[in-house]
Scaffold this motif. Structure first.
Motif, PDB file in Angstrom:
ATOM      1  N   ILE A  44       2.289   1.719  -3.519  1.00 24.81           N
ATOM      2  CA  ILE A  44       1.258   2.207  -4.442  1.00 24.81           C
ATOM      3  C   ILE A  44       0.958   3.676  -4.166  1.00 24.81           C
ATOM      4  N   LEU A  54      -7.490  -3.232  -3.413  1.00 18.37           N
ATOM      5  CA  LEU A  54      -6.993  -4.477  -3.987  1.00 18.37           C
ATOM      6  C   LEU A  54      -5.884  -5.066  -3.118  1.00 18.37           C
ATOM      7  N   LEU A 114     -12.028  -6.592  -7.591  1.00 15.84           N
ATOM      8  CA  LEU A 114     -11.118  -5.456  -7.462  1.00 15.84           C
ATOM      9  C   LEU A 114     -10.010  -5.502  -8.498  1.00 15.84           C
ATOM     10  N   ASP A 115      -9.592  -6.679  -8.900  1.00 11.89           N
ATOM     11  CA  ASP A 115      -8.603  -6.793  -9.988  1.00 11.89           C
ATOM     12  C   ASP A 115      -9.130  -6.112 -11.247  1.00 11.89           C
ATOM     13  N   THR A 149       0.832  -1.204   0.000  1.00 14.46           N
ATOM     14  CA  THR A 149       0.000   0.000   0.000  1.00 14.46           C
ATOM     15  C   THR A 149       0.867   1.255   0.000  1.00 14.46           C
ATOM     16  N   GLY A 170      -9.521   1.157 -13.947  1.00 12.06           N
ATOM     17  CA  GLY A 170      -9.138   2.455 -13.410  1.00 12.06           C
ATOM     18  C   GLY A 170      -7.839   2.978 -14.007  1.00 12.06           C
ATOM     19  N   ARG A 171      -6.895   2.089 -14.249  1.00 14.41           N
ATOM     20  CA  ARG A 171      -5.637   2.509 -14.876  1.00 14.41           C
ATOM     21  C   ARG A 171      -5.873   2.962 -16.317  1.00 14.41           C
ATOM     22  N   LEU A 215      -8.738   5.570  -8.550  1.00 14.35           N
ATOM     23  CA  LEU A 215      -7.696   4.563  -8.724  1.00 14.35           C
ATOM     24  C   LEU A 215      -6.946   4.315  -7.420  1.00 14.35           C
ATOM     25  N   ASN A 232      -9.106   2.159  -5.254  1.00 14.29           N
ATOM     26  CA  ASN A 232      -9.212   0.785  -5.749  1.00 14.29           C
ATOM     27  C   ASN A 232      -7.895   0.027  -5.599  1.00 14.29           C
ATOM     28  N   GLU A 233      -6.789   0.722  -5.834  1.00 11.66           N
ATOM     29  CA  GLU A 233      -5.471   0.078  -5.652  1.00 11.66           C
ATOM     30  C   GLU A 233      -5.297  -0.326  -4.196  1.00 11.66           C
ATOM     31  N   VAL A 264      -9.315  -2.180 -10.764  1.00 18.63           N
ATOM     32  CA  VAL A 264      -8.016  -1.519 -10.887  1.00 18.63           C
ATOM     33  C   VAL A 264      -7.572  -1.482 -12.342  1.00 18.63           C
ATOM     34  N   ARG A 265      -7.784  -2.583 -13.050  1.00 17.61           N
ATOM     35  CA  ARG A 265      -7.390  -2.611 -14.467  1.00 17.61           C
ATOM     36  C   ARG A 265      -8.126  -1.529 -15.259  1.00 17.61           C
TER      37      ARG A 265
END
Length: 480
Positions: free
Chosen positions: A193, A445, A403-404, A190, A410-411, A438, A441-442, A407-408
């Motif tokens: 990130i 995740l 969540l995977d 965390t 969101g990026r 993001l 969510n990161e 995040v995908r």
């Protein structure tokens, strides 16, 4: 002499034991787990749980920490010491099954009253005399009714209680070590990130300032971008403090001073991953593996044996005793002619004690009943704990998959928003909103991955696996 021979033969022939023999209780467990149809679990009758479950995470550092915690944790060492104490107490109880033998000697100089009882010196109290004597004394309680055997049985059961209590402590330490390590890696992830997103936010701030100088944006956008950077920066100190706290928690588990593991744990590593499939076995296996269930069973055994001891207190106690020695008025007279001996049986029978024995028996029977209830409660609680852990494991696996994807996407959204912002196709508010989404969510995740692994640790702990890999002894350094 005939009486002595008769009583000895009677004692050797005595094989009855007062009280009820212990019957191992039936654990009220089902035949299958509710989650048995889930492909993540292997719940066949012949499936055995992973005894060294920490190795299933594939993290060498985690395995090393668990190994060291098992050998050096102070709670584990204290539990091993308590086990040694219980074994010593069992030795004391077992000694009552055999005869006792003691020797003593004495010298005294005395003078009796001429007006009192007979004077052993035969001087009628006119002069002092010496008395030299030595004795060899023996005694043996004939355990005709099995009272002593029940005491030894209770002591054996209390040793089992200490063994299972120690295993429970060991299992808790193994699970706590794994939990703290996983949480540490989660905090480090965390933190990494957050630092990465902070760099993105700072880049956005710099871009906004350039646009301000070019006259295509306003001071409001710059202030909002700067506030966004400060907000992300404010997230760093709590994460850094949590990382330090978890590292120190691991040091404490390994009986090390604070920051002793700082160098070893400083480099951020991946969160230990979930296993592809978890071996569950069947619910009935809990009674064989979980230390708390085994301990509750041993406590019931000890309470049952103690009830037998209380029954035995109602019966007569018969003791064989003997003494042989030398006694003389002068040291030079000590010899064969100065020998003395005494031998014979003795007995005591409780006739009236005001209800003490009856009250003690009622107390032991109530304690036995409580132990039986505690066993049932322990088994039921263990069953619930496993079911809750399995449900949590499933839920976290589903959450992580969602969540995977979040995040995908969101990026992708952030890349698109930044491109549009540079080209003037969107405003800063939209970019900051995407960045915040993001970030959340990161972080979610990472938390989900850590929580999923933590739930797996809870599953293994609830199943009662892990203590089998380490012997519970006071010399914990020789663990495999």
């Amino acid at each position: 002499m005939k009486t002595l021979v008769f009583m000895t033969a009677l004692g050797l022939a005595g094989c009855g034991t007062v009280g009820s023999d212990f019957q191992r209780p039936q654990a009220p467990l089902g035949q299958q787990w509710r989650q048995a149809d889930d492909a993540r679990f292997a719940a066949q009758q012949d499936a055995d749980i992973e005894r060294r479950w920490w190795d299933a995470f594939g993290d060498a550092t985690l395995s090393s920490l668990v190994q060291r915690a098992a050998s050096s944790n102070l709670d584990v060492l204290a539990a091993a010491s308590r086990l040694e104490q219980s074994r010593a107490a069992r030795g004391v109880a077992g000694a009552a099954q055999g005869p006792s033998l003691g020797a003593n000697g004495s010298y005294g100089r005395a003078r009796n009253s001429a007006q009192g009882l007979s004077d052993p010196s035969r001087h009628n109290g006119q002069s002092a005399y010496n008395l030299w004597q030595s004795n060899l004394d023996a005694a043996w309680e004939l355990d005709l009714w099995g009272r002593v055997r029940r005491e030894v049985e209770a002591a054996d059961a209390r040793v089992d209680v200490a063994v299972e209590a120690g295993r429970g402590v060991l299992l808790a330490v193994l699970a706590e070590t794994a939990r703290d390590y996983i949480e540490l890696r989660g905090a480090q992830q965390t933190l990494a990130i957050t630092e990465k997103l902070l760099a993105i936010a700072r880049h956005t701030l710099e871009l906004t300032r350039i646009r301000l100088r070019e006259g295509v944006t306003t001071e409001l956008d710059v202030a909002e971008a700067a506030a966004h950077v400060a907000t992300i920066e404010a997230r760093l100190p709590p994460l850094q403090q949590r990382e330090a706290r978890l590292a120190n928690a691991l040091s404490l588990l390994l009986a090390l001073p604070p920051q002793a593991l700082q160098a070893e744990l400083a480099a951020s590593g991946d969160i230990p991953a979930m296993a592809a499939q978890v071996q569950l076995g069947v619910p009935s296996g809990l009674a064989e593996r979980r230390p708390d269930i085994r301990r509750a069973e041993a406590q019931l055994h000890a309470a049952t044996a103690a009830t037998g001891v209380a029954h035995g207190d109602f019966y007569p106690r018969i003791t064989l005793s003997g003494s042989v020695g030398l006694q003389a008025m002068q040291l030079g007279d000590i010899g064969w002619d100065a020998k003395r001996f005494a031998i014979g049986p003795g007995f005591s029978v409780p006739l009236f004690d005001g209800g003490r024995l009856r009250g003690n028996l009622q107390l032991r029977e109530a304690q036995q009943q409580e132990a039986a209830i505690a066993y049932r409660q322990t088994v039921l609680a263990a069953w619930h704990e496993v079911e809750d852990a399995l449900s949590g494991y499933q839920a976290n696996a589903r959450r992580q998959a969602s969540l995977d994807e979040a995040v995908r996407q969101g990026r992708r959204a952030l890349s698109s928003a930044e491109l549009q912002y540079r080209q003037g196709g969107t405003d800063l508010i939209n970019v900051l909103h995407v960045q915040n989404t993001l970030i959340n969510n990161e972080a979610a995740l990472v938390d989900s991955r850590a929580t999923a692994s933590l739930s797996l640790v809870q599953v293994y702990k609830a199943l009662g696996g892990g203590w089998q890999a380490f012997p519970l002894t006071s010399a914990q350094g020789n663990t495999p």
